[in-house]
Design an enzyme around this catalytic site. Structure first.
Site, PDB file in Angstrom:
ATOM      1  N   ALA A  66     -48.120  -2.369 -36.328  1.00  0.00           N
ATOM      2  CA  ALA A  66     -47.172  -1.524 -37.030  1.00  0.00           C
ATOM      3  C   ALA A  66     -46.045  -2.411 -37.554  1.00  0.00           C
ATOM      4  CB  ALA A  66     -46.632  -0.465 -36.077  1.00  0.00           C
ATOM      5  N   GLY A 109     -51.031  -2.064 -33.578  1.00  0.00           N
ATOM      6  CA  GLY A 109     -51.608  -1.001 -34.396  1.00  0.00           C
ATOM      7  C   GLY A 109     -52.808  -1.464 -35.212  1.00  0.00           C
ATOM      8  N   GLU A 112     -55.642  -1.212 -32.874  1.00  0.00           N
ATOM      9  CA  GLU A 112     -55.876   0.224 -32.686  1.00  0.00           C
ATOM     10  C   GLU A 112     -56.574   0.829 -33.896  1.00  0.00           C
ATOM     11  OE1 GLU A 112     -51.664   0.782 -31.775  1.00  0.00           O
ATOM     12  OE2 GLU A 112     -52.255   1.530 -29.806  1.00  0.00           O
ATOM     13  N   GLU A 132     -47.676  -5.273 -27.809  1.00  0.00           N
ATOM     14  CA  GLU A 132     -46.504  -4.385 -27.779  1.00  0.00           C
ATOM     15  C   GLU A 132     -45.571  -4.702 -26.609  1.00  0.00           C
ATOM     16  OE1 GLU A 132     -49.610  -3.441 -28.431  1.00  0.00           O
ATOM     17  OE2 GLU A 132     -49.596  -1.967 -30.065  1.00  0.00           O
TER      18      GLU A 132
HETATM   19  N1  CO8 Z   1     -44.347  -6.084 -38.753  1.00  0.00           N
HETATM   20  C1  CO8 Z   1     -43.572  -6.529 -39.743  1.00  0.00           C
HETATM   21  N2  CO8 Z   1     -43.694  -7.759 -40.275  1.00  0.00           N
HETATM   22  C2  CO8 Z   1     -44.644  -8.569 -39.780  1.00  0.00           C
HETATM   23  C3  CO8 Z   1     -45.500  -8.156 -38.746  1.00  0.00           C
HETATM   24  C4  CO8 Z   1     -45.332  -6.858 -38.224  1.00  0.00           C
HETATM   25  N3  CO8 Z   1     -46.118  -6.346 -37.265  1.00  0.00           N
HETATM   26  N4  CO8 Z   1     -46.335  -9.164 -38.453  1.00  0.00           N
HETATM   27  C5  CO8 Z   1     -46.023 -10.164 -39.287  1.00  0.00           C
HETATM   28  N5  CO8 Z   1     -45.007  -9.817 -40.090  1.00  0.00           N
HETATM   29  C6  CO8 Z   1     -44.364 -10.613 -41.136  1.00  0.00           C
HETATM   30  C7  CO8 Z   1     -43.481 -11.683 -40.545  1.00  0.00           C
HETATM   31  O1  CO8 Z   1     -42.242 -11.138 -40.208  1.00  0.00           O
HETATM   32  C8  CO8 Z   1     -43.429 -12.670 -41.659  1.00  0.00           C
HETATM   33  O2  CO8 Z   1     -42.509 -12.187 -42.628  1.00  0.00           O
HETATM   34  P1  CO8 Z   1     -41.344 -13.180 -43.180  1.00  0.00           P
HETATM   35  O3  CO8 Z   1     -42.099 -14.270 -43.867  1.00  0.00           O
HETATM   36  O4  CO8 Z   1     -40.595 -12.285 -44.097  1.00  0.00           O
HETATM   37  O5  CO8 Z   1     -40.608 -13.640 -41.992  1.00  0.00           O
HETATM   38  C9  CO8 Z   1     -44.811 -12.588 -42.288  1.00  0.00           C
HETATM   39  O6  CO8 Z   1     -45.356 -11.330 -41.864  1.00  0.00           O
HETATM   40  C10 CO8 Z   1     -45.735 -13.686 -41.786  1.00  0.00           C
HETATM   41  O7  CO8 Z   1     -45.741 -13.684 -40.370  1.00  0.00           O
HETATM   42  P2  CO8 Z   1     -45.412 -14.986 -39.491  1.00  0.00           P
HETATM   43  O8  CO8 Z   1     -44.528 -15.908 -40.247  1.00  0.00           O
HETATM   44  O9  CO8 Z   1     -44.956 -14.519 -38.156  1.00  0.00           O
HETATM   45  O10 CO8 Z   1     -46.877 -15.630 -39.405  1.00  0.00           O
HETATM   46  P3  CO8 Z   1     -47.464 -16.549 -38.217  1.00  0.00           P
HETATM   47  O11 CO8 Z   1     -48.776 -17.038 -38.733  1.00  0.00           O
HETATM   48  O12 CO8 Z   1     -46.446 -17.510 -37.733  1.00  0.00           O
HETATM   49  O13 CO8 Z   1     -47.728 -15.511 -36.994  1.00  0.00           O
HETATM   50  C11 CO8 Z   1     -48.514 -13.476 -36.025  1.00  0.00           C
HETATM   51  C12 CO8 Z   1     -48.681 -14.503 -37.147  1.00  0.00           C
HETATM   52  C13 CO8 Z   1     -48.908 -14.089 -34.678  1.00  0.00           C
HETATM   53  C14 CO8 Z   1     -49.461 -12.319 -36.350  1.00  0.00           C
HETATM   54  C15 CO8 Z   1     -47.058 -12.991 -35.958  1.00  0.00           C
HETATM   55  O14 CO8 Z   1     -46.673 -12.589 -37.254  1.00  0.00           O
HETATM   56  C16 CO8 Z   1     -46.830 -11.825 -35.031  1.00  0.00           C
HETATM   57  O15 CO8 Z   1     -46.743 -12.005 -33.834  1.00  0.00           O
HETATM   58  N6  CO8 Z   1     -46.700 -10.605 -35.599  1.00  0.00           N
HETATM   59  C17 CO8 Z   1     -46.396  -9.422 -34.827  1.00  0.00           C
HETATM   60  C18 CO8 Z   1     -47.596  -8.961 -34.039  1.00  0.00           C
HETATM   61  C19 CO8 Z   1     -47.221  -7.766 -33.185  1.00  0.00           C
HETATM   62  O16 CO8 Z   1     -46.414  -7.845 -32.283  1.00  0.00           O
HETATM   63  N7  CO8 Z   1     -47.831  -6.596 -33.490  1.00  0.00           N
HETATM   64  C20 CO8 Z   1     -47.604  -5.398 -32.747  1.00  0.00           C
HETATM   65  C21 CO8 Z   1     -46.593  -4.564 -33.452  1.00  0.00           C
HETATM   66  S1  CO8 Z   1     -46.096  -3.170 -32.508  1.00  0.00           S
HETATM   67  C22 CO8 Z   1     -47.288  -2.034 -32.814  1.00  0.00           C
HETATM   68  O17 CO8 Z   1     -48.232  -2.254 -33.515  1.00  0.00           O
HETATM   69  C23 CO8 Z   1     -47.067  -0.700 -32.169  1.00  0.00           C
HETATM   70  C24 CO8 Z   1     -48.298   0.203 -32.353  1.00  0.00           C
HETATM   71  C25 CO8 Z   1     -47.932   1.665 -32.338  1.00  0.00           C
HETATM   72  C26 CO8 Z   1     -48.936   2.500 -33.137  1.00  0.00           C
HETATM   73  C27 CO8 Z   1     -49.157   1.884 -34.496  1.00  0.00           C
HETATM   74  C28 CO8 Z   1     -50.086   2.639 -35.392  1.00  0.00           C
HETATM   75  C29 CO8 Z   1     -50.113   1.995 -36.764  1.00  0.00           C
END
Ligand code: CO8
Length: 258
Positions: A66, A109, A112, A132
């Site tokens: 998400a 998400g 999921e 999460e």
């Molecule tokens: N939300 C918003 N922006 C994101 C997300 C995200 N989940 N994931 C990545 N981005 C953005 C980054 O902020 C970054 O943007 P910017 O360049 O503007 O800073 C861009 O995408 C590229 O990401 P990274 O620079 O971080 O890329 P890396 O290759 O270094 O890392 C990762 C990749 C490991 C995937 C890292 O981006 C990461 O850890 N992302 C978050 C993963 C996460 O925690 N996901 C769980 C989110 S919570 C959730 O899903 C709750 C579920 C509830 C139900 C949902 C139903 C839809």
């Protein structure tokens, strides 16, 4: 030009290929993605020329969860009263099967969403996880439920409590992914399997999907009874007569979805 902001849809013969396309945020899921995805799935589901759907992302990310930046300021009542992410679930109402073709990250998400599909094919570089916990929350769209039913308590608990990612091979080994393919072949292989499914009776496909899904909802005996009812019901279709007479006559069946 695509009819949607955040997904691309391509018709490949009898398969609708839906690609999440929000590259700047690694296909993270916000309300627009949910709306676009639902509409794309609904359209494919209603299209008589389509027999199966493949859902994919990019090579880097299926979906990284998400949208965290969107969620950060929300209060309990915002999420509860607004039913945050409730509508994502609507894709599971499709009668036509949805194959998730996961390259790259399927996190939170995103994992999921992949599990809402009927089965998962993983590219060799795929990573699955429920991170999460690292954000101070928990999965909210099936990560504690579908994952547990899919891979069992111990692995699901480990993934949810550590937030650690698993790779494609492990995903296959624990039964989360049905198969692993080379990154560049993944989407074509998923589409090819979609074409195979689309060559069968649409009614029979939907009955099979419904019966397998019933196994998640009920006890064994009720599930067996339910399966038997659907099996008997399949004898009310023309496609049952066609399938069985084609076998007897040693020819290819011509299903009419009736
Ligand atoms: N939300 C918003 N922006 C994101 C997300 C995200 N989940 N994931 C990545 N981005 C953005 C980054 O902020 C970054 O943007 P910017 O360049 O503007 O800073 C861009 O995408 C590229 O990401 P990274 O620079 O971080 O890329 P890396 O290759 O270094 O890392 C990762 C990749 C490991 C995937 C890292 O981006 C990461 O850890 N992302 C978050 C993963 C996460 O925690 N996901 C769980 C989110 S919570 C959730 O899903 C709750 C579920 C509830 C139900 C949902 C139903 C839809």
């Amino acid at each position: 030009a695509s009819a949607y902001e955040t997904v691309l849809v391509e018709k490949r013969d009898k398969v609708a290929l839906i690609q999440l396309n929000r590259p700047k945020a690694l296909n993270s899921i916000n309300q627009q993605v949910i709306e676009d995805l639902n509409k794309a799935v609904l359209d494919a589901n209603a299209d008589n020329g389509i027999g199966a759907i493949v859902l994919t992302g990019s090579n880097r990310a299926f979906a990284a969860g998400a949208d965290i930046k969107m969620m950060e300021p929300l209060s309990f009542s915002d999420t509860y009263m607004g039913g945050l992410f409730n509508d994502l679930e609507n894709i599971t109402k499709a009668k036509k099967p949805i194959i998730a073709a996961v390259n790259g990250f399927a996190l939170g998400g995103g994992c999921e969403l992949a599990m809402m599909c009927d089965f998962i094919y993983a590219g060799e570089k795929a990573k699955f996880g429920q991170p999460e916990i690292t954000l101070g929350v928990l999965p909210g769209a099936g990560g504690t439920q579908r994952l547990t039913r899919s891979v069992g308590k111990s692995k699901a608990m480990e993934m949810c409590l550590t937030g650690n990612f698993i790779d494609a091979q492990e995903a296959k080994q624990i039964g989360l992914a049905a198969q692993v393919f080379p990154v560049d072949e993944l989407v074509d292989r998923a589409v090819a399997v979609g074409q195979k499914i689309a060559s069968f009776s649409k009614v029979a496909v939907a009955l099979n999907k419904e019966a397998v899904n019933a196994a998640y909802e009920t006890t064994l005996q009720l599930g067996l009874d339910y399966e038997k009812r659907l099996f008997y019901a399949s004898f009310a279709t023309k496609d049952q007569k066609e399938g069985m007479s084609a076998f007897r006559e040693k020819r290819k069946p011509q299903f009419t979805d009736e």
